[in-house]
Design an enzyme around this catalytic site. Structure first.
Site, PDB file in Angstrom:
ATOM      1  N   ASP A 276      38.024  28.056  38.506  1.00 56.31           N
ATOM      2  CA  ASP A 276      37.792  27.910  39.766  1.00 56.31           C
ATOM      3  C   ASP A 276      38.041  26.580  40.634  1.00 56.31           C
ATOM      4  O   ASP A 276      37.718  25.561  40.418  1.00 56.31           O
ATOM      5  CB  ASP A 276      36.078  27.946  40.128  1.00 56.31           C
ATOM      6  CG  ASP A 276      35.540  27.787  41.468  1.00 56.31           C
ATOM      7  OD1 ASP A 276      36.385  27.844  42.569  1.00 56.31           O
ATOM      8  OD2 ASP A 276      34.428  27.482  41.780  1.00 56.31           O
ATOM      9  N   LYS A 283      38.856  22.146  45.596  1.00 55.61           N
ATOM     10  CA  LYS A 283      38.187  21.307  45.187  1.00 55.61           C
ATOM     11  C   LYS A 283      38.683  19.961  44.856  1.00 55.61           C
ATOM     12  O   LYS A 283      40.019  19.823  44.627  1.00 55.61           O
ATOM     13  CB  LYS A 283      37.619  21.522  43.688  1.00 55.61           C
ATOM     14  CG  LYS A 283      36.467  22.746  43.406  1.00 55.61           C
ATOM     15  CD  LYS A 283      35.840  23.124  42.278  1.00 55.61           C
ATOM     16  CE  LYS A 283      34.933  24.268  42.173  1.00 55.61           C
ATOM     17  NZ  LYS A 283      33.780  23.800  42.761  1.00 55.61           N
ATOM     18  N   ASP A 294      33.749  28.437  34.352  1.00 54.48           N
ATOM     19  CA  ASP A 294      33.004  29.102  35.668  1.00 54.48           C
ATOM     20  C   ASP A 294      32.990  30.807  35.100  1.00 54.48           C
ATOM     21  O   ASP A 294      32.667  31.429  35.875  1.00 54.48           O
ATOM     22  CB  ASP A 294      33.934  28.920  36.756  1.00 54.48           C
ATOM     23  CG  ASP A 294      33.074  29.051  37.930  1.00 54.48           C
ATOM     24  OD1 ASP A 294      31.671  28.829  37.807  1.00 54.48           O
ATOM     25  OD2 ASP A 294      33.441  29.090  39.129  1.00 54.48           O
ATOM     26  N   ARG A 357      29.417  33.962  44.125  1.00 57.72           N
ATOM     27  CA  ARG A 357      28.536  34.969  44.930  1.00 57.72           C
ATOM     28  C   ARG A 357      29.344  36.326  45.454  1.00 57.72           C
ATOM     29  O   ARG A 357      28.706  37.156  45.725  1.00 57.72           O
ATOM     30  CB  ARG A 357      27.642  34.455  45.977  1.00 57.72           C
ATOM     31  CG  ARG A 357      28.577  33.509  47.067  1.00 57.72           C
ATOM     32  CD  ARG A 357      27.749  32.233  48.189  1.00 57.72           C
ATOM     33  NE  ARG A 357      27.535  31.173  47.372  1.00 57.72           N
ATOM     34  CZ  ARG A 357      27.104  30.186  47.910  1.00 57.72           C
ATOM     35  NH1 ARG A 357      26.387  30.360  49.117  1.00 57.72           N
ATOM     36  NH2 ARG A 357      26.911  29.175  47.182  1.00 57.72           N
TER      37      ARG A 357
END
Ligand code: BES
Ligand code: ZN
Ligand code: ZN
Length: 507
Positions: A276, A283, A294, A357
């Site tokens: 991720d 990030k 992740d 999600r």
């Protein structure tokens, strides 16, 4: 590791190291080490004068070597206060013992279980086996031969559990083999998590699933690559996968038991983002460093399935995960893009770093369609979860209190710490989107673990009892410090043992 049961007293066992459990209870160590060996008492008294050892949990002390003792080394290991003892403390105690024994190259060690006679012995032995196996775990795949030689690791090969009544052996043998399988599954999850993202690609996760299905006639498997997933309508997770050069996979495993005692099905769903980076919502350095973890949720699915053939639970189990990478590139999903999930709901992806999600939107709605009687998901979903509960606890969200309470009994049994958090429906409005059905990035950051769970709930059939575990904290110990002796640096495999215990216990 070999475990041997014995009815002997410890003086009559031969091994390099004897583990003497010591309570932190006011009695001197000399009063507690009750071995019938001449000269030992003086030695303990002498050592007590020189070294401070209180018997606190997670501490240990080797007695100095003396000729004439039946053991090369006597290892005092703290158990903490007698009134506080529970299986979780035994798990920690066993891990401390095994780690210390390794430092003196003991191949064989002895535990005296008569100390635990008043407790639920089966539960104690289960925890002890897990503590030993998990405490001994090391991830060495990436060390060179020269480095390994320098490390001079001599693993413990045999653990003797003595001071047991013979009539209990048969049952305890079973308990040991279950404990070993629980540990083996946890270790598989750890190995998958610890493998760098450069190697633990979506394809590698797929291949692991294929291997598991191939080795077990009761496990079958289907999967979809990018093209097939598109045809299936799994377009939310494909959106996240769009920036990566790695082919994404949607994986579905099914375990069919010989006998399905209650005619039930339980599903386990995992977040499988193999790296991720945040995508175009990139990030910062510190946040990206440990993002190979992740895929911990998917690792848990594979870990569970890897031992079902041997554990033979009497319930059908569905395992589902999406395996993909979240990367920025010319083909990456852009903040503001809209994707359509498997259940037809449209998602405005305003932050490409809230990707878990979005992937789960597909896997949860796909799994809902299988109509399982229970559904559990494990996901390293939000940093907010760690803000709320710290590194050691996961947060659990559920639409069914009874199911959650039952599951918590298994979490407790396995020492996997968890706390319930509410699905505050009022906060759903934070997820509204101006142009699509739902937005993946809430209006504000407050209650971030809750808004993430509420997002997931939109993709779960409300008639299915469901628990979402946000395992962002306990899944991996990379830069943080986690002080449990049976969890070393790296992936922890958190959740695997609770799930396995739940399926063995309840069906
Ligand atoms: N994988 C992260 C969550 C995470 C953070 C797991 C730290 C383990 C340790 C997740 O995809 C993420 O980036 N979440 C964002 C959500 C936010 C953008 C709404 C977060 O928590 O910052
Ligand atoms: Zn993210
Ligand atoms: Zn993520």
């Amino acid at each position: 590791m070999k475990f041997t049961l014995s009815a002997q007293t410890p003086e009559n066992e031969s091994a390099r190291v004897l583990v003497a459990p010591i309570w932190e209870n006011g009695h001197t160590t000399a009063q507690q080490v009750k071995l019938n060996v001449s000269g030992l008492n003086e030695l303990v008294i002498q050592t007590e004068k020189e070294e401070k050892f209180t018997g606190a949990l997670d501490t240990f002390l080797f007695l100095p070597m003396r000729n004439g003792l039946p053991y090369h080394r006597i290892l005092l290991v703290g158990l903490g206060k007698q009134k506080d003892l529970d299986p979780e403390r035994v798990r920690r105690f066993a891990a401390t013992a095994i780690k210390s024994a390794e430092t003196v190259s003991a191949k064989k060690i002895v535990f005296d279980l008569s100390y635990f006679a008043k407790l639920d012995l089966e539960h104690i032995v289960h925890a002890l086996v897990e503590g030993v196996e998990l405490g001994a775990y090391k991830f060495l795949k990436y060390k060179s031969k020269t480095a390994l030689e320098k490390m001079q690791i001599t693993p413990v090969e045999e653990v003797i559990l003595c001071g047991l009544e013979k009539r209990r052996f048969k049952k305890l043998e079973q308990v040991i083999s279950i404990g070993k399988l629980f540990a083996r599954a946890t270790i598989l999850s750890r190995d998958l998590i610890n493998t760098p993202a450069g190697d633990m690609t979506p394809k590698a996760l797929l291949e692991k699933a294929q291997e598991i299905a191939k080795n077990n006639p009761r496990v079958s498997m289907t999967f979809f690559n990018r093209e097939q997933a598109r045809k299936k309508g799994l377009n939310a997770f494909l959106g996240i996968a769009a920036g990566s050069a790695q082919e994404p996979y949607f994986v579905h495993l099914t375990y069919r038991p010989k006998i399905n005692k209650k005619n039930k099905t339980i599903a386990i769903v995992g977040k499988g983002v193999t790296f991720d980076s945040g995508g175009l919502s990139l990030k910062p350095i510190d946040g990206m460093f440990d993002m190979k973890i992740d895929m911990s949720g998917a690792a848990n699915v594979l870990a569970v399935f890897s031992v079902l053939g041997e554990l033979e639970p009497t319930v059908q189990i569905e395992g589902v995960f999406t395996a993909c990478e979240n990367m920025p590139s010319g083909s990456a999903i852009k903040p503001g893009d809209v994707v359509t999930a498997y259940n037809g709901k449209t998602i405005e992806v305003t932050n490409t770093d809230a990707e878990g999600r979005v992937c789960l939107a597909d896997s949860l709605s796909y799994t809902s369609e299988l109509k399982p009687d229970y559904m559990v998901d494990f996901a390293t979903l939000t940093g907010a979860m760690m803000v709320a509960l710290g590194e050691n606890y996961s947060g659990a969200f559920s639409n069914d209190t009874k199911f959650l309470q039952k599951f918590f009994e298994s979490s407790k049994h396995e020492g996997e710490m968890v706390w319930e958090l509410p699905l505050i429906q009022e906060y759903k409005k934070k997820l509204r989107s101006a142009i699509a059905d739902i937005n993946n990035y809430p209006d504000n950051k407050w209650g971030g673990a809750i808004t993430a769970a509420l997002f997931l709930q939109e993709f779960v059939d409300e008639t299915i009892p469901w628990i979402h575990f946000d395992i962002a904290g306990p899944a991996g110990v990379l830069k943080q410090c986690n002080d449990l002796p049976y969890i070393s640096h790296g992936g922890s495999g958190y959740g695997v043992r609770s799930f396995l215990h739940f399926v063995l216990k309840n069906f």
